[in-house]
Write an enzyme that holds these catalytic residues in place. Structure first.
Site, PDB file in Angstrom:
ATOM      1  N   LYS A   9      -7.785   4.943  -4.892  1.00 14.92           N
ATOM      2  CA  LYS A   9      -7.928   4.435  -3.521  1.00 14.92           C
ATOM      3  C   LYS A   9      -8.518   5.508  -2.596  1.00 14.92           C
ATOM      4  O   LYS A   9      -8.610   6.683  -2.979  1.00 14.92           O
ATOM      5  CB  LYS A   9      -6.550   3.967  -3.028  1.00 14.92           C
ATOM      6  CG  LYS A   9      -5.949   2.830  -3.881  1.00 14.92           C
ATOM      7  CD  LYS A   9      -4.632   2.347  -3.287  1.00 14.92           C
ATOM      8  CE  LYS A   9      -4.062   1.204  -4.119  1.00 14.92           C
ATOM      9  NZ  LYS A   9      -2.874   0.608  -3.477  1.00 14.92           N
ATOM     10  N   TYR A  49      -7.745  -8.426  -2.575  1.00 14.31           N
ATOM     11  CA  TYR A  49      -6.296  -8.545  -2.391  1.00 14.31           C
ATOM     12  C   TYR A  49      -5.886  -9.940  -1.893  1.00 14.31           C
ATOM     13  O   TYR A  49      -4.845 -10.077  -1.239  1.00 14.31           O
ATOM     14  CB  TYR A  49      -5.796  -7.471  -1.434  1.00 14.31           C
ATOM     15  CG  TYR A  49      -5.588  -6.108  -2.084  1.00 14.31           C
ATOM     16  CD1 TYR A  49      -4.616  -5.927  -3.075  1.00 14.31           C
ATOM     17  CD2 TYR A  49      -6.338  -4.998  -1.696  1.00 14.31           C
ATOM     18  CE1 TYR A  49      -4.399  -4.685  -3.659  1.00 14.31           C
ATOM     19  CE2 TYR A  49      -6.131  -3.747  -2.279  1.00 14.31           C
ATOM     20  CZ  TYR A  49      -5.160  -3.604  -3.254  1.00 14.31           C
ATOM     21  OH  TYR A  49      -4.937  -2.368  -3.834  1.00 14.31           O
ATOM     22  N   PHE A  57       1.620  -6.906   5.440  1.00 15.82           N
ATOM     23  CA  PHE A  57       0.841  -5.664   5.329  1.00 15.82           C
ATOM     24  C   PHE A  57      -0.625  -5.900   4.961  1.00 15.82           C
ATOM     25  O   PHE A  57      -1.384  -4.951   4.775  1.00 15.82           O
ATOM     26  CB  PHE A  57       1.490  -4.707   4.326  1.00 15.82           C
ATOM     27  CG  PHE A  57       1.678  -5.274   2.933  1.00 15.82           C
ATOM     28  CD1 PHE A  57       0.631  -5.301   2.013  1.00 15.82           C
ATOM     29  CD2 PHE A  57       2.913  -5.764   2.536  1.00 15.82           C
ATOM     30  CE1 PHE A  57       0.801  -5.813   0.733  1.00 15.82           C
ATOM     31  CE2 PHE A  57       3.102  -6.282   1.246  1.00 15.82           C
ATOM     32  CZ  PHE A  57       2.034  -6.297   0.356  1.00 15.82           C
ATOM     33  N   ARG A  85       0.433   1.478 -15.742  1.00 13.06           N
ATOM     34  CA  ARG A  85       1.476   1.304 -14.725  1.00 13.06           C
ATOM     35  C   ARG A  85       2.556   2.376 -14.857  1.00 13.06           C
ATOM     36  O   ARG A  85       3.109   2.840 -13.859  1.00 13.06           O
ATOM     37  CB  ARG A  85       2.061  -0.107 -14.802  1.00 13.06           C
ATOM     38  CG  ARG A  85       1.001  -1.144 -14.384  1.00 13.06           C
ATOM     39  CD  ARG A  85       1.496  -2.550 -14.450  1.00 13.06           C
ATOM     40  NE  ARG A  85       2.467  -2.861 -13.410  1.00 13.06           N
ATOM     41  CZ  ARG A  85       2.146  -3.090 -12.133  1.00 13.06           C
ATOM     42  NH1 ARG A  85       0.894  -3.035 -11.742  1.00 13.06           N
ATOM     43  NH2 ARG A  85       3.083  -3.380 -11.260  1.00 13.06           N
ATOM     44  N   THR A  91       5.196   1.118  -7.088  1.00 11.94           N
ATOM     45  CA  THR A  91       4.363   0.937  -5.885  1.00 11.94           C
ATOM     46  C   THR A  91       4.885   1.798  -4.737  1.00 11.94           C
ATOM     47  O   THR A  91       4.119   2.486  -4.060  1.00 11.94           O
ATOM     48  CB  THR A  91       4.380  -0.550  -5.448  1.00 11.94           C
ATOM     49  OG1 THR A  91       3.937  -1.342  -6.547  1.00 11.94           O
ATOM     50  CG2 THR A  91       3.485  -0.791  -4.245  1.00 11.94           C
ATOM     51  N   ARG A 102       1.999   8.504  -8.453  1.00 11.53           N
ATOM     52  CA  ARG A 102       2.461   8.162  -7.100  1.00 11.53           C
ATOM     53  C   ARG A 102       3.590   9.084  -6.641  1.00 11.53           C
ATOM     54  O   ARG A 102       3.654   9.465  -5.479  1.00 11.53           O
ATOM     55  CB  ARG A 102       2.876   6.690  -7.051  1.00 11.53           C
ATOM     56  CG  ARG A 102       1.645   5.768  -7.040  1.00 11.53           C
ATOM     57  CD  ARG A 102       2.010   4.348  -7.341  1.00 11.53           C
ATOM     58  NE  ARG A 102       0.933   3.407  -7.077  1.00 11.53           N
ATOM     59  CZ  ARG A 102       0.956   2.152  -7.487  1.00 11.53           C
ATOM     60  NH1 ARG A 102       1.983   1.689  -8.166  1.00 11.53           N
ATOM     61  NH2 ARG A 102      -0.059   1.344  -7.224  1.00 11.53           N
ATOM     62  N   ASN A 112      -0.962   4.874  -1.689  1.00  7.99           N
ATOM     63  CA  ASN A 112      -0.282   5.262  -2.923  1.00  7.99           C
ATOM     64  C   ASN A 112      -1.265   5.624  -4.049  1.00  7.99           C
ATOM     65  O   ASN A 112      -0.987   5.440  -5.217  1.00  7.99           O
ATOM     66  CB  ASN A 112       0.713   4.157  -3.354  1.00  7.99           C
ATOM     67  CG  ASN A 112       0.038   2.829  -3.614  1.00  7.99           C
ATOM     68  OD1 ASN A 112      -1.179   2.695  -3.463  1.00  7.99           O
ATOM     69  ND2 ASN A 112       0.812   1.837  -4.025  1.00  7.99           N
ATOM     70  N   HIS A 115      -4.403   1.975  -7.853  1.00  8.67           N
ATOM     71  CA  HIS A 115      -4.051   0.575  -8.096  1.00  8.67           C
ATOM     72  C   HIS A 115      -4.233   0.310  -9.583  1.00  8.67           C
ATOM     73  O   HIS A 115      -5.141   0.867 -10.201  1.00  8.67           O
ATOM     74  CB  HIS A 115      -4.973  -0.370  -7.308  1.00  8.67           C
ATOM     75  CG  HIS A 115      -4.872  -1.793  -7.761  1.00  8.67           C
ATOM     76  ND1 HIS A 115      -3.890  -2.641  -7.306  1.00  8.67           N
ATOM     77  CD2 HIS A 115      -5.590  -2.495  -8.682  1.00  8.67           C
ATOM     78  CE1 HIS A 115      -4.023  -3.813  -7.923  1.00  8.67           C
ATOM     79  NE2 HIS A 115      -5.048  -3.753  -8.754  1.00  8.67           N
ATOM     80  N   GLU A 126      -9.579  -9.086 -11.994  1.00  7.83           N
ATOM     81  CA  GLU A 126      -9.904  -7.876 -11.222  1.00  7.83           C
ATOM     82  C   GLU A 126     -11.116  -7.143 -11.802  1.00  7.83           C
ATOM     83  O   GLU A 126     -11.950  -6.633 -11.054  1.00  7.83           O
ATOM     84  CB  GLU A 126      -8.688  -6.951 -11.168  1.00  7.83           C
ATOM     85  CG  GLU A 126      -7.563  -7.528 -10.328  1.00  7.83           C
ATOM     86  CD  GLU A 126      -6.390  -6.584 -10.142  1.00  7.83           C
ATOM     87  OE1 GLU A 126      -5.523  -6.899  -9.321  1.00  7.83           O
ATOM     88  OE2 GLU A 126      -6.329  -5.537 -10.820  1.00  7.83           O
TER      89      GLU A 126
HETATM   90  P1  CMP Z   1      -1.266  -2.039  -5.106  1.00  6.81           P
HETATM   91  O1  CMP Z   1      -0.700  -1.735  -6.434  1.00  6.81           O
HETATM   92  O2  CMP Z   1      -2.717  -1.783  -4.902  1.00  6.81           O
HETATM   93  O3  CMP Z   1      -0.944  -3.569  -4.738  1.00  6.81           O
HETATM   94  C1  CMP Z   1      -0.884  -4.032  -3.430  1.00  6.81           C
HETATM   95  C2  CMP Z   1      -0.852  -2.917  -2.443  1.00  6.81           C
HETATM   96  O4  CMP Z   1      -0.321  -3.270  -1.193  1.00  6.81           O
HETATM   97  C3  CMP Z   1       0.066  -1.806  -2.931  1.00  6.81           C
HETATM   98  O5  CMP Z   1      -0.481  -1.144  -4.017  1.00  6.81           O
HETATM   99  C4  CMP Z   1       0.235  -0.992  -1.690  1.00  6.81           C
HETATM  100  O6  CMP Z   1      -0.897  -0.164  -1.438  1.00  6.81           O
HETATM  101  C5  CMP Z   1       0.284  -2.114  -0.659  1.00  6.81           C
HETATM  102  N1  CMP Z   1       1.660  -2.485  -0.353  1.00  6.81           N
HETATM  103  C6  CMP Z   1       2.558  -3.038  -1.143  1.00  6.81           C
HETATM  104  N2  CMP Z   1       3.710  -3.258  -0.503  1.00  6.81           N
HETATM  105  C7  CMP Z   1       3.511  -2.829   0.731  1.00  6.81           C
HETATM  106  C8  CMP Z   1       4.327  -2.777   1.872  1.00  6.81           C
HETATM  107  N3  CMP Z   1       5.589  -3.248   1.851  1.00  6.81           N
HETATM  108  N4  CMP Z   1       3.809  -2.245   2.979  1.00  6.81           N
HETATM  109  C9  CMP Z   1       2.519  -1.805   2.991  1.00  6.81           C
HETATM  110  N5  CMP Z   1       1.703  -1.832   1.929  1.00  6.81           N
HETATM  111  C10 CMP Z   1       2.195  -2.342   0.810  1.00  6.81           C
END
Ligand code: CMP
Length: 139
Positions: A9, A49, A57, A85, A91, A102, A112, A115, A126
């Site tokens: 990211k 997304y 969010f 993963r 996450t 992470r 984070n 992805h 994807e």
């Molecule tokens: P990712 O694995 O890319 O999948 C969805 C993304 O949304 C996640 O990583 C985070 O970057 C973001 N995300 C998930 N949960 C939250 C949250 N509660 N608040 C803000 N961002 C979030």
């Protein structure tokens, strides 16, 4: 053999973690069979997304994901989805195990670093969002 989509990211790119992340994949038998750097528009980030479009969010996440270049990769290997993963960690970086990407580098639940696809179905959708068949290699 299984394939999964990985994204470094904008925070991972600006923190100069491209090499660090790739090193972890290659050391753990994940072969990089496609790779490119792209800068998503807000619309393109929203498309990627789309499953999260109702989440509170969503706007912040898609602003962040379109804020700078990202590195998109297809990883191939035995159990690639699960392995990726495990290397990424949870996450929420506060819940990610020590030693994961992470846990070591994320600064918030949103920023984070990486992805990774969460299922075979998601992986194929994807991968197709970013890459065509001519951009994915066998070696
Ligand atoms: P990712 O694995 O890319 O999948 C969805 C993304 O949304 C996640 O990583 C985070 O970057 C973001 N995300 C998930 N949960 C939250 C949250 N509660 N608040 C803000 N961002 C979030």
């Amino acid at each position: 053999m299984e394939r999964t989509l990985s994204i470094i990211k904008p925070d991972g790119v600006s923190k100069r973690l491209i090499g660090e992340v790739i090193k972890r994949f290659e050391k753990n038998d994940l072969r990089i069979v496609a790779m490119k750097m792209v800068h998503l528009s807000k619309k393109e980030a929203e498309g990627f997304y789309a499953v999260h479009s109702e989440r509170p969010f969503f706007d912040s996440l898609t602003n962040f994901m379109s804020s700078g270049p990202i590195v998109v990769m297809v990883l191939e290997g035995k159990g690639a989805i699960k392995k990726n993963r495990e290397l990424m960690g949870a996450t929420n970086y506060k819940e990610a195990k020590p030693g994961t990407i992470r846990h070591e580098f994320a600064s918030s639940i949103e920023q984070n670093i990486v992805h990774g696809s969460d299922s075979p179905e998601t992986a194929s959708t994807e991968i197709a969002y970013f890459l065509n068949a001519l951009e994915i290699f066998d070696y």
